[in-house]
Scaffold this active site. Structure first.
Site, PDB file in Angstrom:
ATOM      1  N   ASN A 272     -14.018  -6.325   5.189  1.00  0.00           N
ATOM      2  CA  ASN A 272     -13.376  -7.236   6.136  1.00  0.00           C
ATOM      3  C   ASN A 272     -12.212  -6.571   6.866  1.00  0.00           C
ATOM      4  OD1 ASN A 272     -12.407  -7.494   3.337  1.00  0.00           O
ATOM      5  ND2 ASN A 272     -10.894  -8.905   4.176  1.00  0.00           N
ATOM      6  N   HIS A 273     -11.674  -5.476   6.291  1.00  0.00           N
ATOM      7  CA  HIS A 273     -10.595  -4.739   6.967  1.00  0.00           C
ATOM      8  C   HIS A 273     -11.111  -3.550   7.786  1.00  0.00           C
ATOM      9  CE1 HIS A 273      -7.378  -7.086   5.397  1.00  0.00           C
ATOM     10  NE2 HIS A 273      -7.731  -6.875   4.145  1.00  0.00           N
TER      11      HIS A 273
ATOM     12  N   ASP B  44     -12.982  -0.179  -3.521  1.00  0.00           N
ATOM     13  CA  ASP B  44     -11.865  -0.258  -2.560  1.00  0.00           C
ATOM     14  C   ASP B  44     -10.670   0.662  -2.876  1.00  0.00           C
ATOM     15  OD1 ASP B  44     -13.486  -2.654  -2.718  1.00  0.00           O
ATOM     16  OD2 ASP B  44     -12.097  -3.610  -1.325  1.00  0.00           O
TER      17      ASP B  44
ATOM     18  N   ASN C 202      -9.399  -0.231   2.471  1.00  0.00           N
ATOM     19  CA  ASN C 202      -7.962  -0.458   2.270  1.00  0.00           C
ATOM     20  C   ASN C 202      -7.166   0.844   2.221  1.00  0.00           C
ATOM     21  OD1 ASN C 202      -9.381  -2.654   0.070  1.00  0.00           O
ATOM     22  ND2 ASN C 202      -8.110  -3.471   1.725  1.00  0.00           N
TER      23      ASN C 202
ATOM     24  N   HIS D  40     -11.298  -6.568  -5.742  1.00  0.00           N
ATOM     25  CA  HIS D  40     -10.388  -5.594  -6.353  1.00  0.00           C
ATOM     26  C   HIS D  40     -10.293  -5.739  -7.865  1.00  0.00           C
ATOM     27  CE1 HIS D  40      -8.047  -4.477  -2.417  1.00  0.00           C
ATOM     28  NE2 HIS D  40      -9.351  -4.624  -2.217  1.00  0.00           N
TER      29      HIS D  40
HETATM   30 FE   LIG Z   1     -10.485  -4.488  -0.380  1.00  0.00          FE
HETATM   31 FE   LIG Z   2     -12.011  -6.691   1.466  1.00  0.00          FE
END
Ligand SMILES: [Fe+2]
Ligand SMILES: [Fe+2]
Length: 252
Positions: free
Chosen positions: A67-68, A8, A40, A175
């Site tokens: 999810n983002h 990420d 992200n 993360h």
């Molecule tokens: Fe993330």
């Molecule tokens: Fe995530």
């Protein structure tokens, strides 16, 4: 074949930190293929066309999301243009945008993005069955799965479920890197979480004071990313030497 997977990438500072380190990593490990989780990259949520271009300039072959994936609407255009970006295949109706086959020499590498359901609160199809379906349908020399999930149990279970594929199951989303990189019983490379690339002194990337206040007073607040020292987390997989190596770089 040697593959670099970066966890990420968080915010513009994370993108910049990756840019300033990637050449040295590629050179040191003689990397052939680079995959980056970019969910992200745009101020912590989603990706933009500009950041996509930045990744391409760094020689990234494929970008996975999480999810983002849809937090920044520029993803729609990238998907429409068949850019080298995939979103979790178990988002309903996004199955076809959840995998991507790239080539290295005469071999094919299929990159698959899946999203966990435990603690995720999204209307998702089953990541286990979706992953299996793609592997059964798409013939490829290698499969690299970014399993973007919160629960270590779900990631471990998917690892064992798909063990046997020629490739890797690499966890992202928390993360926080785990030190359980391994080769599973039937030969598949595995790590529960690669960790993130971005702010070192925040709470999973976010400004730590805002997060501390959230815990103290329970009030929701708009989050911003932490500034200051950076970190880079990734893994290198050497398919010829059968070795998985963590890369954990921290600014001092
Ligand atoms: Fe993330
Ligand atoms: Fe995530």
């Amino acid at each position: 074949m040697k593959l670099l997977f970066i966890g990420d990438v968080n915010g513009e500072d994370g993108v910049k930190f990756l840019a300033s380190n990637i050449e040295a990593i590629k050179k040191q490990y003689k990397v052939n293929i680079v995959i980056v989780n970019g969910e992200n990259a745009a101020e912590g949520k989603g990706i933009t066309s500009k950041i996509y271009k930045d990744f391409m300039k760094m020689g990234v072959n494929a970008i996975t999301m999480g999810n983002h994936a849809f937090s920044n609407k520029e993803i729609d255009k990238l998907l429409e243009e068949n850019a080298n970006v995939i979103v979790p295949a178990n988002f309903p109706t996004y199955y076809d945008k959840g995998y991507l086959t790239i080539k290295y020499n005469n071999e094919t590498i299929t990159v698959i993005n899946l999203l966990g359901r435990v603690y995720m609160n999204l209307p998702l199809d089953c990541p286990f069955k979706t992953g299996k379906k793609i592997i059964d349908e798409i013939k490829s020399d290698y499969y690299i799965i970014d399993f973007h999930a919160e629960a270590t149990s779900e990631k471990k279970a998917l690892g064992f479920y798909l063990d046997g594929i020629n490739g890797a199951i690499l966890g992202t989303h928390t993360h926080v890197p785990t030190c359980d990189e391994t080769i599973l019983e039937h030969g598949t490379f595995y790590i529960t979480d690669v960790g993130m690339t971005g702010p070192l002194d925040g709470v999973i990337g976010a400004n730590r004071d805002l997060i501390i206040n959230r815990f103290l007073d329970g009030r929701p607040s708009r989050l911003v990313l932490q500034t200051g020292r950076m970190q880079l987390n990734g893994v290198i997989i050497d398919f010829d030497l059968k070795k998985i190596t963590r890369i954990n770089i921290k600014e001092s």
